[in-house]
Scaffold this motif. Structure first.
Motif, PDB file in Angstrom:
ATOM      1  N   PHE A  20      42.108  13.733  36.401  1.00 43.58           N
ATOM      2  CA  PHE A  20      41.870  12.703  37.423  1.00 43.58           C
ATOM      3  C   PHE A  20      42.274  11.355  36.842  1.00 43.58           C
ATOM      4  N   GLU A  21      43.046  10.569  37.614  1.00 46.25           N
ATOM      5  CA  GLU A  21      43.511   9.266  37.146  1.00 46.25           C
ATOM      6  C   GLU A  21      43.359   8.239  38.259  1.00 46.25           C
ATOM      7  N   GLN A  22      43.261   6.981  37.869  1.00 45.55           N
ATOM      8  CA  GLN A  22      43.189   5.881  38.826  1.00 45.55           C
ATOM      9  C   GLN A  22      44.290   4.874  38.519  1.00 45.55           C
ATOM     10  N   SER A  24      46.105   0.943  39.968  1.00 47.32           N
ATOM     11  CA  SER A  24      45.960  -0.258  40.796  1.00 47.32           C
ATOM     12  C   SER A  24      47.307  -0.790  41.259  1.00 47.32           C
ATOM     13  N   PHE A  29      51.745   4.355  39.723  1.00 44.74           N
ATOM     14  CA  PHE A  29      51.410   5.663  40.297  1.00 44.74           C
ATOM     15  C   PHE A  29      52.654   6.528  40.490  1.00 44.74           C
ATOM     16  N   LYS A  49      43.535   0.444  45.060  1.00 43.98           N
ATOM     17  CA  LYS A  49      42.912   1.350  44.106  1.00 43.98           C
ATOM     18  C   LYS A  49      43.261   2.767  44.511  1.00 43.98           C
ATOM     19  N   ILE A  50      44.030   3.449  43.668  1.00 44.76           N
ATOM     20  CA  ILE A  50      44.507   4.797  43.958  1.00 44.76           C
ATOM     21  C   ILE A  50      43.727   5.794  43.110  1.00 44.76           C
ATOM     22  N   ASP A  51      43.139   6.804  43.759  1.00 44.20           N
ATOM     23  CA  ASP A  51      42.514   7.933  43.074  1.00 44.20           C
ATOM     24  C   ASP A  51      43.448   9.129  43.177  1.00 44.20           C
ATOM     25  N   HIS A  52      43.779   9.710  42.023  1.00 41.88           N
ATOM     26  CA  HIS A  52      44.741  10.815  42.009  1.00 41.88           C
ATOM     27  C   HIS A  52      44.216  11.940  41.133  1.00 41.88           C
ATOM     28  N   THR A  65      45.682  12.717  46.647  1.00 42.64           N
ATOM     29  CA  THR A  65      45.883  11.274  46.491  1.00 42.64           C
ATOM     30  C   THR A  65      45.116  10.534  47.569  1.00 42.64           C
ATOM     31  N   ARG A  66      44.330   9.531  47.139  1.00 46.47           N
ATOM     32  CA  ARG A  66      43.524   8.738  48.070  1.00 46.47           C
ATOM     33  C   ARG A  66      43.607   7.260  47.715  1.00 46.47           C
ATOM     34  N   PHE A  67      43.761   6.424  48.734  1.00 43.52           N
ATOM     35  CA  PHE A  67      43.591   4.975  48.565  1.00 43.52           C
ATOM     36  C   PHE A  67      43.245   4.376  49.914  1.00 43.52           C
TER      37      PHE A  67
END
Length: 332
Positions: A20-22, A24, A29, A49-52, A65-67
């Protein structure tokens, strides 16, 4: 089939396979997306802020992938790795409104455009062509067909889609810590088999259906693609709707209709957002060339520095000088 050369010093072997990575920044990304040529343009106001999350089993790679910001994405899948995308938030894909739970086939070598004006949430399953041919030959057959985008919307089982989403969330949240490579390989093999079962349940037994495309929608999509390509070729130069229309040999109104149909915003709003996004990318790397805010603003033909600062701050939630300063501070 696991990737060789697992990195040392990054925690357990399993943490590499299931991580899991974040991020900005869209640029940071997209550099992590192997096999994709992707450009994002931030369209809505706020700080990114991207959650991957990712599970890598070698010939099958699962991403989520979420932002929280609206954006436009232009991407092409390279090599022999098609992808299945499951939309967990509503989007406009190639000019087609797709609801939550839609399953899309992403064909290597074909450029696709996705726009979301809601928080972005997508589940991707990148799968080697040979593996897809063994698992779902009916879907694999569509890879070599020259079809319009709506033909790549696959029939799916909503209950199976929900089950896959729940399983993925549990997997990426747990991220088991396993240091032994053989044990990690065994775990990955079992998880890969479970992913196959979920995927086949989602797709069911039906091949992709052949739909009749609206001629108006296809024409608008083609016009939008041509306009986006012209904007891309222009680089830092400022492009107007009138100059686009002249270059493409269509009317200003046709450009307006095409953008609103495919992208969901007008051409002027999109072109401003893209220039601001490009300027932001250069500001984040400005420490390399010792560029100033003024230099970068003029490079992208923002002739009024005060207006540039206002537009930039409104979109990204920080001043351009703040972006440049943060990039320099991060360097130390």
């Amino acid at each position: 089939m696991l990737r060789s050369g697992l990195p040392r010093g990054r925690g357990s072997v399993m943490e590499y396979l299931c991580r899991f990575e974040q991020f900005s920044d869209f640029g940071d990304f997209t550099q992590e997306l192997q096999g994709w040529e992707t450009t994002f343009v931030q369209l809505s106001v706020g700080q990114l802020k991207i959650d991957h999350g990712c599970f890598d089993a070698g010939d099958v790679i699962l991403h989520r992938t979420r932002f929280g910001l609206g954006s436009a994405c232009r991407s092409t899948r390279r090599t022999d790795w098609p992808s299945l995308a499951i939309d967990l938030s509503p989007k406009r894909w190639c000019g087609i409104d797709v609801p939550v739970g839609t399953v899309r086939l992403i064909v290597p070598g074909r450029e696709m455009h996705v726009v979301s004006h809601d928080p972005w949430d997508t589940l991707f399953i990148s799968i080697h062509r040979d593996t897809l041919a063994r698992w779902a030959p009916g879907v694999a057959d569509a890879l070599d067909a020259d079809l319009t985008p709506d033909h790549y919307l696959l029939p799916s089982d909503p209950t199976a889609v929900d089950a896959l989403i729940g399983w993925t969330q549990a997997l990426l949240s747990a991220r088991p810590a396993i240091d032994d490579a053989d044990e990690a390989k065994e775990w990955a093999g079992a998880l890969r088999q479970r992913l196959k079962q979920h995927l086949l349940a989602v797709l069911g037994s039906e091949p992709p259906t052949r739909r009749i495309s609206s001629l108006h929608r296809v024409a608008r999509y083609d016009a939008a693609l041509a306009a986006l390509e012209a904007i891309h070729r222009a680089g830092p130069r400022k492009v107007t709707v009138a100059s686009l229309a002249r270059e493409l040999g269509i009317t200003n109104r046709a450009i307006e209709y095409a953008f609103r149909s495919v992208i969901g915003v007008g051409p002027s709003q999109y072109m401003l957002a893209e220039r601001l996004n490009r300027a932001r990318h250069d500001l984040r790397g400005g420490w390399r060339s010792k560029s100033s805010v003024t230099t970068i603003a003029f490079q992208y033909e923002f002739e009024n520095l005060s207006r540039f600062t206002s537009q930039y701050t409104r979109l990204f939630g920080e001043r351009p000088s703040d972006t440049l300063r943060a990039a320099k501070n991060a360097l130390g």
